[in-house]
Design a protein around this motif. Structure first.
Motif: not given
Ligand code: SF4
Ligand code: SF4
Length: 367
Positions: A209, A211, A228-229, A231-232, A234
């Motif tokens: 991550c 971010y 959290c952006m 982006c998935n 994780c």
């Molecule tokens: S989706 Fe997961 S990896 Fe992406 S920004 Fe959010 S917490 Fe971080």
């Protein structure tokens, strides 16, 4: 772009077995009116993920740039940085990946511009015309380098996409013409639900991550919802399946895509043309490497000044084709949607409802 009438979609089928780079001239002449002498022309395309192979080949892009020059335009080849960490997360990384994939100023005959700046935040907010009250996206931050162009030629490798089913021109513009802020807003629909009981506290997701949205507390992952952006990264990484796509994510994503496309296109009015290459139709998009084996044989090239009509036509000609290999049992009607558990028409219909283009078209074969 028109909404109610039928739009012309010009089609060069590969079955004619003619030199398709040569035939591009005829197709392009049908849309070259969007360019005026001296125009700066954004050639929007995805230059491929590191390790991918199905993206549009550089000689195709070169040919289009040469045709733009013949029409009096000054092309530049452009895309934006990714929301997810990888080899296109910054402009510097993207340029290196593009060069690795064969895209350089020398190979395409035009400058290559990563339009949202080094970190992916350079752009200007543009209102979404005709926004539906059910969609949270009322404006989009369009990449600065694209905003500076006079007109845009959208070059699209048609393939599948995990959330939208098909990835055509609408998807190319919606996600690819905007900064990280607006990519995140569109992906918010798919931010993973968390089953914290399944978390073993391994900490691997914290490392991916970029971010800084994840941390560990008392042996369990914690997500900072503000940071959290979506982006998935994780979600795809976690082996314990702590994260899952929320119900309705794909439907919401489709509406978000349509709104982002409407916002980005509003900058150009009728001065946009699209060329869809229905070849190497892989199940997954060009951001995924590998993106899988083609699901249908290579079909041909479509060209239109209506972004909705060209994507609708692309879906239809794929549906008329015979699925290949291990996909043969699926049948071909929205095969990309069914592989990805999505309705490929949803974002195309939503774009139509926003007035972006017509679902009706006349297919005009050429060559
Ligand atoms: S989706 Fe997961 S990896 Fe992406 S920004 Fe959010 S917490 Fe971080
Ligand atoms: S969410 Fe998954 S990757 Fe992250 S700490 Fe828990 S088990 Fe590990």
């Amino acid at each position: 772009m028109n909404n109610g009438r039928s739009s012309d979609v010009f089609f060069f089928p590969y079955s004619r077995n003619k030199a398709f780079l040569k035939e591009l001239r005829g197709l392009f002449s049908e849309v070259s009116h969007v360019i005026s002498a001296g125009d700066s022309v954004a050639v929007k395309l995805h230059m491929g993920e590191y390790g991918g192979t199905a993206y549009l080949r550089p000689p195709i892009v070169r040919r289009v740039c040469d045709l733009i020059k013949e029409a009096g335009g000054r092309p530049f080849v452009t895309d934006t940085t990714t929301l997810y960490p990888g080899r296109r997360f910054t402009a510097g990384q993207y340029l290196k990946t593009a060069a690795y994939n064969g895209f350089t100023e020398e190979s395409v005959g035009a400058p290559i511009v990563i339009a949202d700046g080094e970190e992916g935040h350079d752009g200007e907010w543009v209102d979404v015309p005709g926004r539906s009250s059910e969609c949270p996206i009322d404006r989009v931050k369009v990449a600065g380098g694209i905003l500076e162009a006079d007109c845009m030629i959208v070059l699209t490798h048609v393939k599948g996409h995990l959330l939208s089913g098909i990835g055509g021109s609408v998807k190319n513009v919606a996600m690819g013409c905007v900064t990280k802020e607006s990519k995140a807003a569109q992906h918010r629909a798919g931010r993973g639900l968390i089953d914290i009981e399944a978390c073993t506290g391994c900490g691997e997701c914290l490392e991916v991550c970029l971010y800084g949205a994840l941390s560990l507390f008392e042996g369990k992952m914690v997500r900072d919802e503000e940071e959290c952006m979506s982006c998935n990264r994780c979600l795809f990484l976690c082996k314990e399946k702590v994260f899952t796509l929320p119900p309705g994510a794909r439907e919401e994503f489709a509406v978000n895509l349509a709104h982002a496309a409407a916002g980005a296109l509003s900058r150009f009015g009728s001065r946009v043309a699209c060329i869809n290459f229905v070849q190497d139709v892989t199940p997954l998009c060009d951001c995924v490497a590998p993106s899988g084996l083609p699901v249908v044989p290579d079909i041909g090239i479509l060209c239109s000044s209506d972004i909705v009509a060209i994507d609708r036509a692309s879906l239809d000609i794929i549906a008329e084709s015979k699925p290949a290999g291990r996909f043969a049992h699926l049948g071909s009607d929205d095969i990309l949607g069914r592989i990805n558990d999505a309705d490929s028409t949803a974002h195309i219909r939503a774009a139509h409802e926003l007035g972006v283009g017509s679902l009706k078209y006349r297919l005009k074969e050429q060559g």
